[in-house]
Write an enzyme that holds these catalytic residues in place. Structure first.
Site, PDB file in Angstrom:
ATOM      1  N   PRO A 256      -8.214  44.564  14.243  1.00 45.06           N
ATOM      2  CA  PRO A 256      -6.753  44.547  13.847  1.00 45.06           C
ATOM      3  C   PRO A 256      -5.980  43.421  13.990  1.00 45.06           C
ATOM      4  O   PRO A 256      -4.719  43.358  13.498  1.00 45.06           O
ATOM      5  CB  PRO A 256      -6.313  45.842  14.225  1.00 45.06           C
ATOM      6  N   CYS A 257      -6.176  42.609  14.846  1.00 46.87           N
ATOM      7  CA  CYS A 257      -5.270  41.400  15.305  1.00 46.87           C
ATOM      8  C   CYS A 257      -5.590  40.127  15.080  1.00 46.87           C
ATOM      9  O   CYS A 257      -4.823  39.390  14.410  1.00 46.87           O
ATOM     10  CB  CYS A 257      -5.007  41.652  16.834  1.00 46.87           C
ATOM     11  N   PHE A 258      -6.678  39.756  15.576  1.00 42.31           N
ATOM     12  CA  PHE A 258      -7.025  38.309  15.262  1.00 42.31           C
ATOM     13  C   PHE A 258      -7.173  37.742  13.992  1.00 42.31           C
ATOM     14  O   PHE A 258      -6.348  36.746  13.721  1.00 42.31           O
ATOM     15  CB  PHE A 258      -8.452  37.921  15.847  1.00 42.31           C
TER      16      PHE A 258
ATOM     17  N   ASP B  43      -3.454  37.887  12.477  1.00 40.90           N
ATOM     18  CA  ASP B  43      -2.547  36.819  13.137  1.00 40.90           C
ATOM     19  C   ASP B  43      -2.837  35.578  12.737  1.00 40.90           C
ATOM     20  O   ASP B  43      -1.879  34.421  12.357  1.00 40.90           O
ATOM     21  CB  ASP B  43      -2.561  37.133  14.506  1.00 40.90           C
TER      22      ASP B  43
END
Length: 466
Positions: free
Chosen positions: A282-284, A287
């Site tokens: 959910p982040c890399f 972002d």
């Protein structure tokens, strides 16, 4: 004077009470960690089921160690759906709600603004100081922009003497959230003023075990730092995978040997420099895309971030190529691992799911297994692949097995599990977690990034499969 005593002086209250708005995958562990460190913590969520779970002593989300930590600290934990409870029963509120990506790849602040607006309205009836900490990942300019404006308008206060505002994102990974919260490398604090930063620093001095570096700055610098860190990490991952693909084509080359040596250079470091599969979660991915989108809006060249994404997107096609190179006509493929990383059921941007989907779309028969991911979590694969409940079943129904997640369960697989029916399978093992026993029991133990097969043999295999 202890950190908690200093905190009491700064907040003007002898209470050690915190609140967390948002009890999802990060909020619930945060609540439990603060309670474990001696704070009374009240959580808030719009989902009544999450609130009920906390009040009944149950973890509302799956995360290693969370249930045990809740069990040990139930007396200091409660939850509510009412912002007035949060305002009255705490002096510091952490807001950790979703900030989904828009079509422009920017994070949207809708849920953060809603949360601080409701909190601000509740603070109108409260006397004394209150600190609001935005933990959700937001775009640079958000905290001192629309978030601050919404908080000040709803509370009737200005950020300063009796209202604090900070941006304080977490640097954690699902599957190790509690460990990461207790042992962070650094704490990042974007502060509206010195007092708010002092309070937040005291909280972390009392709630971490690793004595992390604390970096305090204004909010826009902290917001940029957060997405910059993840963009740099993803660049290292794509760089390692680029090297690994070079080694696919260089006889005698081994990406593990090369990357281990590269990582020994202190200018580079060993973390995230191992070639295996692409990054997900959910982040890399988001972002990195947000960083590039911000650059485009500002007129800044972000070619490196964009190239990182392109290389990462290519990794699934690279794995498809390995599978089809070894797959016999009408052969079946087993994929072990749908979660984007071990110890979490999250499949967002999962390389295993993407690989299964591409292979199924190409007309191949695909069997999938994951010890923590239910079929319902991988909705995009519904009707396309066969889900099984045991690794043995996946292996027995396959000719080629691909290990897509470095799960400890797969490291325990034995060689005899790959040849129970007298057939010897090809195993593709990008994480290099299978034992030597497995290598001796299969037709081929293929490690992407290690060229062990002459180019002419590869061409021969493709011709035979056709």
């Amino acid at each position: 004077m202890s950190s908690l005593d200093e905190l009491a002086v700064l907040t003007g209250s002898d209470r050690k009470k915190l609140s967390v708005v948002g009890l999802g995958k990060l909020g619930s562990p945060m609540l439990a960690v603060f309670a474990h460190k001696g704070f009374d913590v009240i959580g808030l969520d719009v989902n009544p089921a999450f609130v009920a779970a906390i009040n009944e002593g149950r973890a509302p989300v799956e995360e290693p160690g969370l249930q045990e930590m809740i069990d040990r600290n139930r007396s200091r934990i409660s939850a509510t759906t009412k912002y007035n409870d949060v305002a009255c029963q705490s002096d510091v509120t952490f807001v950790i709600v979703p900030t989904p990506s828009g079509t422009d790849c920017f994070f949207t602040n809708k849920y953060v603004v809603e949360a601080v607006t409701k909190l601000g309205l509740a603070l109108r009836g409260k006397k004394g100081y209150h600190l609001v900490v935005v933990t959700s990942t937001v775009m640079p300019g958000s905290t001192d922009g629309e978030i601050r404006a919404a908080l000040e308008a709803s509370s009737g206060r200005s950020v300063g003497a009796d209202l604090g505002l900070c941006y304080n994102p977490e640097f954690i990974a699902l599957g190790s959230v509690i460990k990461d919260m207790l042992h962070p490398d650094m704490i990042l604090i974007g502060e509206s003023d010195r007092k708010s930063g002092d309070i937040l620093e005291r909280i972390y001095a009392a709630s971490t075990d690793s004595h992390p570096e604390i970096h305090r700055m204004n909010c826009v610098n902290a917001e940029l730092t957060k997405i910059s860190v993840n963009t740099y990490v993803t660049t290292k991952i794509s760089y390692a995978n680029m090297i690994a693909e070079m080694c696919d084509h260089l006889p005698g080359a081994d990406a593990h040997v090369v990357s281990t040596a590269i990582g020994a250079d202190s200018r580079i470091g060993k973390k995230y420099i191992k070639g295996a599969v692409g990054y997900g979660g959910p982040c890399f991915p988001r972002d990195n895309k947000a960083f590039a989108a911000l650059g485009r809006r500002l007129g800044v060249r972000c070619d490196l971030a964009e190239a990182t994404d392109r290389i990462n997107d290519h990794q699934v096609s690279r794995m498809v190529g390995f599978v089809e190179r070894y797959l016999p006509r009408h052969g079946r493929i087993a994929i072990l691992g749908l979660s984007y990383k071990p110890n979490t059921p999250v499949v967002e941007a999962s390389q295993g799911v993407l690989l299964a989907d591409q292979l199924a779309e190409a007309g191949h028969h695909v069997v999938v297994f994951d010890p923590v991911v239910p079929a319902s979590a991988a909705a995009q694969l519904a009707g396309k692949v066969t889900f099984v409940d045991l690794a043995d079943d996946a292996i027995l129904q396959s000719d080629v097995v691909v290990v897509m997640t470095a799960s400890p369960e797969y490291a325990k697989l034995r060689g005899d599990q790959f040849c129970k029916d007298g057939r010897r399978r090809v195993v593709i093992d990008p994480w290099q977690i299978l034992s030597a026993d497995v290598s001796c029991s299969v037709e081929d133990h293929v490690i992407p990034g290690r060229s062990a097969i002459p180019v002419e043999s590869q061409a021969g295999r493709r011709s035979a499969a056709a």
